[in-house]
Write a protein that holds these residues in place. Structure first.
Motif, PDB file in Angstrom:
ATOM      1  N   ASP A  85       0.864  -1.180   0.000  1.00  0.00           N
ATOM      2  CA  ASP A  85       0.000   0.000   0.000  1.00  0.00           C
ATOM      3  C   ASP A  85       0.904   1.236   0.000  1.00  0.00           C
ATOM      4  O   ASP A  85       1.764   1.360   0.867  1.00  0.00           O
ATOM      5  N   PRO A  86       0.733   2.141  -0.969  1.00  0.00           N
ATOM      6  CA  PRO A  86       1.587   3.331  -1.010  1.00  0.00           C
ATOM      7  C   PRO A  86       1.494   4.182   0.265  1.00  0.00           C
ATOM      8  O   PRO A  86       2.459   4.843   0.644  1.00  0.00           O
ATOM      9  N   ALA A  87       0.353   4.143   0.945  1.00  0.00           N
ATOM     10  CA  ALA A  87       0.165   4.936   2.162  1.00  0.00           C
ATOM     11  C   ALA A  87       0.797   4.272   3.389  1.00  0.00           C
ATOM     12  O   ALA A  87       1.141   4.952   4.349  1.00  0.00           O
ATOM     13  N   ASP A  88       0.930   2.940   3.356  1.00  0.00           N
ATOM     14  CA  ASP A  88       1.500   2.201   4.489  1.00  0.00           C
ATOM     15  C   ASP A  88       2.105   0.915   3.937  1.00  0.00           C
ATOM     16  O   ASP A  88       1.404  -0.073   3.722  1.00  0.00           O
ATOM     17  N   ARG A  89       3.405   0.920   3.736  1.00  0.00           N
ATOM     18  CA  ARG A  89       4.075  -0.199   3.067  1.00  0.00           C
ATOM     19  C   ARG A  89       3.978  -1.514   3.851  1.00  0.00           C
ATOM     20  O   ARG A  89       4.280  -2.572   3.312  1.00  0.00           O
ATOM     21  N   ARG A  90       3.529  -1.456   5.100  1.00  0.00           N
ATOM     22  CA  ARG A  90       3.344  -2.699   5.870  1.00  0.00           C
ATOM     23  C   ARG A  90       2.084  -3.430   5.435  1.00  0.00           C
ATOM     24  O   ARG A  90       1.940  -4.622   5.669  1.00  0.00           O
ATOM     25  N   VAL A  91       1.173  -2.703   4.789  1.00  0.00           N
ATOM     26  CA  VAL A  91      -0.113  -3.263   4.373  1.00  0.00           C
ATOM     27  C   VAL A  91       0.009  -3.785   2.945  1.00  0.00           C
ATOM     28  O   VAL A  91       0.530  -3.102   2.064  1.00  0.00           O
ATOM     29  N   LYS A  92      -0.464  -5.003   2.734  1.00  0.00           N
ATOM     30  CA  LYS A  92      -0.460  -5.587   1.389  1.00  0.00           C
ATOM     31  C   LYS A  92      -1.820  -5.380   0.736  1.00  0.00           C
ATOM     32  O   LYS A  92      -2.857  -5.666   1.328  1.00  0.00           O
ATOM     33  N   MET A  93      -1.766  -4.881  -0.488  1.00  0.00           N
ATOM     34  CA  MET A  93      -2.972  -4.685  -1.287  1.00  0.00           C
ATOM     35  C   MET A  93      -3.069  -5.838  -2.282  1.00  0.00           C
ATOM     36  O   MET A  93      -2.081  -6.209  -2.907  1.00  0.00           O
ATOM     37  N   ALA A  94      -4.265  -6.371  -2.446  1.00  0.00           N
ATOM     38  CA  ALA A  94      -4.511  -7.367  -3.490  1.00  0.00           C
ATOM     39  C   ALA A  94      -5.038  -6.614  -4.706  1.00  0.00           C
ATOM     40  O   ALA A  94      -5.901  -5.730  -4.577  1.00  0.00           O
ATOM     41  N   VAL A  95      -4.507  -6.942  -5.872  1.00  0.00           N
ATOM     42  CA  VAL A  95      -4.836  -6.237  -7.107  1.00  0.00           C
ATOM     43  C   VAL A  95      -5.148  -7.271  -8.183  1.00  0.00           C
ATOM     44  O   VAL A  95      -4.378  -8.231  -8.372  1.00  0.00           O
ATOM     45  N   ALA A  96      -6.242  -7.088  -8.908  1.00  0.00           N
ATOM     46  CA  ALA A  96      -6.568  -7.982 -10.024  1.00  0.00           C
ATOM     47  C   ALA A  96      -5.626  -7.663 -11.185  1.00  0.00           C
ATOM     48  O   ALA A  96      -5.381  -6.504 -11.494  1.00  0.00           O
TER      49      ALA A  96
END
Length: 144
Positions: A90-101
Motif C-alpha cells: 500500500d503506497p500509504a503504508d508499506r506494511r499493508v499488502k494490497m490485493a490487485v486484479a
C-alpha cells in the motif's frame, strides 16, 4: 402498544420476502456454476470481482467476504498462483499488502459476468421502465 418489530408481517410482505429468497438462491447457484466454469470456487470468484472494482487490503477483503483474514490469504494465494491477482504494498503504508486484479483476472471477471444467465431472460422480458423501477426499488431497500 406493539412496536414495529413485534408485529407480524402481512401476507404480501411474507410473499415478497420468500420471492427475494428464491431470487437470491437462484443467483447463488448460477454464480457458483459460472465460477466453476472458470475453475474457481464461489469465494475466489467473489474476491476477484471485488478486486475488479478496486485494489483492496487483505483485511478489508476479509471484512467484505465476512471471513477470517487467514482464509483470504489462502484465496489470494491460489488466485495469485494462476496469475489472476498480485500483491502490492500500500503506497500509504508499506506494511499493508494490497490485493490487485491482473489483466487476466479482469478478463475472467468480465467472462463471469457474461456467464451469469439466471436473470438475463426474465429481465429482458421487462420494459426499460420496469427495469428502472425494479432497480430503484432494490436501491431503496438496500438504503433503508
Amino acid at each position: 402498544m406493539a412496536t414495529p418489530q413485534s408485529t407480524r408481517p402481512d401476507e404480501l410482505t411474507v410473499e415478497v420476502v420468500e420471492l427475494i429468497g428464491e431470487v437470491v438462491g437462484r443467483y447463488h447457484a448460477d454464480y457458483e456454476e459460472a465460477a466453476a466454469g472458470h475453475t474457481l470456487t464461489g469465494a475466489q470468484a467473489k474476491l476477484l470481482s471485488l478486486l475488479a472494482l478496486d485494489p483492496l487490503p487483505m483485511r478489508k477483503l476479509a471484512q467484505k467476504l465476512k471471513c477470517e483474514p487467514s482464509n483470504v490469504t489462502g484465496i489470494v494465494d491460489r488466485l495469485e498462483s494462476r496469475g489472476l491477482v498480485e500483491r502490492h504494498p500500500d503506497p500509504a503504508d508499506r506494511r499493508v499488502k494490497m490485493a490487485v486484479a491482473t489483466e487476466a483476472g479482469l478478463r475472467v471477471v468480465r467472462a463471469l459476468r457474461e456467464d451469469l444467465r439466471f436473470a438475463r431472460a426474465p429481465l429482458a422480458g421487462l420494459s426499460d421502465e420496469e427495469r428502472r423501477s425494479l432497480r430503484d426499488l432494490l436501491r431503496r431497500m438496500l438504503d433503508a
